[in-house]
Scaffold this motif. Structure first.
Motif, PDB file in Angstrom:
ATOM      1  N   LEU A 193      18.353  22.980 -89.476  1.00 32.58           N
ATOM      2  CA  LEU A 193      19.449  22.072 -89.146  1.00 32.58           C
ATOM      3  C   LEU A 193      19.265  21.457 -87.757  1.00 32.58           C
ATOM      4  O   LEU A 193      19.477  20.260 -87.559  1.00 32.58           O
ATOM      5  N   GLN A 194      18.848  22.270 -86.798  1.00 32.54           N
ATOM      6  CA  GLN A 194      18.595  21.753 -85.454  1.00 32.54           C
ATOM      7  C   GLN A 194      17.444  20.742 -85.471  1.00 32.54           C
ATOM      8  O   GLN A 194      17.514  19.704 -84.810  1.00 32.54           O
ATOM      9  N   ALA A 195      16.414  21.040 -86.237  1.00 33.52           N
ATOM     10  CA  ALA A 195      15.277  20.119 -86.328  1.00 33.52           C
ATOM     11  C   ALA A 195      15.710  18.798 -86.959  1.00 33.52           C
ATOM     12  O   ALA A 195      15.318  17.718 -86.498  1.00 33.52           O
ATOM     13  N   LYS A 196      16.521  18.867 -87.992  1.00 29.34           N
ATOM     14  CA  LYS A 196      17.008  17.648 -88.650  1.00 29.34           C
ATOM     15  C   LYS A 196      17.861  16.837 -87.678  1.00 29.34           C
ATOM     16  O   LYS A 196      17.757  15.608 -87.625  1.00 29.34           O
ATOM     17  N   ALA A 197      18.693  17.505 -86.909  1.00 27.73           N
ATOM     18  CA  ALA A 197      19.514  16.815 -85.905  1.00 27.73           C
ATOM     19  C   ALA A 197      18.623  16.155 -84.862  1.00 27.73           C
ATOM     20  O   ALA A 197      18.849  15.002 -84.480  1.00 27.73           O
ATOM     21  N   LEU A 198      17.623  16.868 -84.406  1.00 28.39           N
ATOM     22  CA  LEU A 198      16.702  16.305 -83.423  1.00 28.39           C
ATOM     23  C   LEU A 198      16.039  15.049 -83.973  1.00 28.39           C
ATOM     24  O   LEU A 198      15.959  14.022 -83.292  1.00 28.39           O
ATOM     25  N   MET A 199      15.589  15.101 -85.213  1.00 28.32           N
ATOM     26  CA  MET A 199      14.900  13.955 -85.794  1.00 28.32           C
ATOM     27  C   MET A 199      15.829  12.761 -86.002  1.00 28.32           C
ATOM     28  O   MET A 199      15.367  11.636 -86.157  1.00 28.32           O
ATOM     29  N   ALA A 200      17.127  12.992 -85.957  1.00 25.26           N
ATOM     30  CA  ALA A 200      18.100  11.897 -86.074  1.00 25.26           C
ATOM     31  C   ALA A 200      18.287  11.166 -84.753  1.00 25.26           C
ATOM     32  O   ALA A 200      19.009  10.172 -84.700  1.00 25.26           O
ATOM     33  N   THR A 201      17.650  11.635 -83.676  1.00 29.16           N
ATOM     34  CA  THR A 201      17.923  11.092 -82.341  1.00 29.16           C
ATOM     35  C   THR A 201      16.744  10.355 -81.722  1.00 29.16           C
ATOM     36  O   THR A 201      16.684  10.208 -80.503  1.00 29.16           O
ATOM     37  N   VAL A 202      15.822   9.868 -82.539  1.00 33.25           N
ATOM     38  CA  VAL A 202      14.684   9.124 -81.989  1.00 33.25           C
ATOM     39  C   VAL A 202      15.204   7.963 -81.150  1.00 33.25           C
ATOM     40  O   VAL A 202      14.743   7.736 -80.037  1.00 33.25           O
ATOM     41  N   GLU A 203      16.165   7.246 -81.701  1.00 31.94           N
ATOM     42  CA  GLU A 203      16.893   6.223 -80.946  1.00 31.94           C
ATOM     43  C   GLU A 203      18.240   6.829 -80.585  1.00 31.94           C
ATOM     44  O   GLU A 203      18.774   7.639 -81.346  1.00 31.94           O
ATOM     45  N   PRO A 204      18.822   6.450 -79.450  1.00 31.99           N
ATOM     46  CA  PRO A 204      20.149   6.975 -79.105  1.00 31.99           C
ATOM     47  C   PRO A 204      21.164   6.641 -80.196  1.00 31.99           C
ATOM     48  O   PRO A 204      21.256   5.494 -80.641  1.00 31.99           O
ATOM     49  N   VAL A 205      21.880   7.661 -80.650  1.00 32.67           N
ATOM     50  CA  VAL A 205      22.865   7.491 -81.720  1.00 32.67           C
ATOM     51  C   VAL A 205      24.146   8.232 -81.357  1.00 32.67           C
ATOM     52  O   VAL A 205      24.107   9.246 -80.664  1.00 32.67           O
ATOM     53  N   PRO A 206      25.282   7.744 -81.856  1.00 29.87           N
ATOM     54  CA  PRO A 206      26.534   8.480 -81.629  1.00 29.87           C
ATOM     55  C   PRO A 206      26.503   9.829 -82.343  1.00 29.87           C
ATOM     56  O   PRO A 206      25.808  10.000 -83.351  1.00 29.87           O
ATOM     57  N   MET A 207      27.280  10.749 -81.846  1.00 27.32           N
ATOM     58  CA  MET A 207      27.390  12.061 -82.478  1.00 27.32           C
ATOM     59  C   MET A 207      27.790  11.901 -83.945  1.00 27.32           C
ATOM     60  O   MET A 207      27.340  12.659 -84.793  1.00 27.32           O
ATOM     61  N   ARG A 208      28.631  10.917 -84.252  1.00 28.05           N
ATOM     62  CA  ARG A 208      29.073  10.665 -85.627  1.00 28.05           C
ATOM     63  C   ARG A 208      27.865  10.393 -86.529  1.00 28.05           C
ATOM     64  O   ARG A 208      27.803  10.867 -87.654  1.00 28.05           O
ATOM     65  N   THR A 209      26.871   9.665 -86.033  1.00 29.32           N
ATOM     66  CA  THR A 209      25.677   9.363 -86.825  1.00 29.32           C
ATOM     67  C   THR A 209      24.876  10.631 -87.093  1.00 29.32           C
ATOM     68  O   THR A 209      24.395  10.839 -88.207  1.00 29.32           O
ATOM     69  N   VAL A 210      24.744  11.473 -86.086  1.00 30.52           N
ATOM     70  CA  VAL A 210      24.049  12.753 -86.290  1.00 30.52           C
ATOM     71  C   VAL A 210      24.789  13.553 -87.352  1.00 30.52           C
ATOM     72  O   VAL A 210      24.183  14.100 -88.272  1.00 30.52           O
ATOM     73  N   ALA A 211      26.110  13.602 -87.247  1.00 33.05           N
ATOM     74  CA  ALA A 211      26.922  14.343 -88.229  1.00 33.05           C
ATOM     75  C   ALA A 211      26.727  13.771 -89.627  1.00 33.05           C
ATOM     76  O   ALA A 211      26.567  14.529 -90.591  1.00 33.05           O
ATOM     77  N   ASP A 212      26.716  12.446 -89.744  1.00 36.06           N
ATOM     78  CA  ASP A 212      26.521  11.817 -91.060  1.00 36.06           C
ATOM     79  C   ASP A 212      25.169  12.206 -91.643  1.00 36.06           C
ATOM     80  O   ASP A 212      25.064  12.510 -92.829  1.00 36.06           O
ATOM     81  N   ARG A 213      24.132  12.220 -90.823  1.00 37.26           N
ATOM     82  CA  ARG A 213      22.797  12.560 -91.312  1.00 37.26           C
ATOM     83  C   ARG A 213      22.686  14.037 -91.686  1.00 37.26           C
ATOM     84  O   ARG A 213      21.844  14.411 -92.495  1.00 37.26           O
ATOM     85  N   LEU A 214      23.533  14.860 -91.081  1.00 37.52           N
ATOM     86  CA  LEU A 214      23.554  16.283 -91.420  1.00 37.52           C
ATOM     87  C   LEU A 214      24.584  16.588 -92.501  1.00 37.52           C
ATOM     88  O   LEU A 214      24.723  17.735 -92.911  1.00 37.52           O
ATOM     89  N   HIS A 215      25.323  15.578 -92.917  1.00 36.69           N
ATOM     90  CA  HIS A 215      26.371  15.724 -93.931  1.00 36.69           C
ATOM     91  C   HIS A 215      27.422  16.741 -93.495  1.00 36.69           C
ATOM     92  O   HIS A 215      27.786  17.650 -94.239  1.00 36.69           O
TER      93      HIS A 215
END
Length: 142
Positions: A39-61
């Motif tokens: 889960l941490q790795a997936k969150a990290l990979m969601a942040t290549v470009e700066p994204v809001p926390m909401r976007t990270v949450a969406d990608r992690l469902h």
């Protein structure tokens, strides 16, 4: 005696489970090299470009409040940083640091199946699979 349709359904569900397990095993093994959870790795990979926390949450469902602890851990490790959004300082962006971007590249290299689980399919097969799965995912009409 089970019908052919029952046997096919059971086989399809078994294949979904096998694909999920393969994805999970590969993700967990790659993440473990960084002492991260999948889960941490997936969150990290969601942040290549700066994204809001909401976007990270969406990608992690999940909900943004659940992402806070995950991002905290990544930030403690120096893999991400929080920044105010330039257009709205109330919004926090999460961005991979240089160390985080290196880790993302290494994680992706260690996860060829997770990076493209449909690689064995040609474009027509992918489109057909997408159409079939969309039929299964539709909500039943009341």
């Amino acid at each position: 005696m089970p019908s052919s349709a029952d046997e096919t359904s059971a086989r399809v569900l078994s294949l979904f489970v096998a694909i999920n397990r393969r994805y999970a095993r590969e993700s967990e093994a790659a993440a473990a090299t960084y002492e991260l959870t999948a889960l941490q790795a997936k969150a990290l990979m969601a942040t290549v470009e700066p994204v809001p926390m909401r976007t990270v949450a969406d990608r992690l469902h999940t909900e943004p409040s659940n992402v806070t602890a995950v991002v905290d851990r990544l930030e403690e490790r120096g893999l991400v940083e929080r920044r105010p959004a330039p257009t709205d300082r109330r919004i926090k962006l999460v961005a991979a640091t240089e160390a985080g971007r290196r880790a993302i590249a290494e994680l992706r290299a260690a996860m060829p199946f997770a990076a493209d689980p449909l690689a064995a399919l040609d474009a027509t097969q992918r489109a057909t699979l997408c159409e079939l799965l969309a039929l299964l995912a539709e909500e039943p009409q009341s």
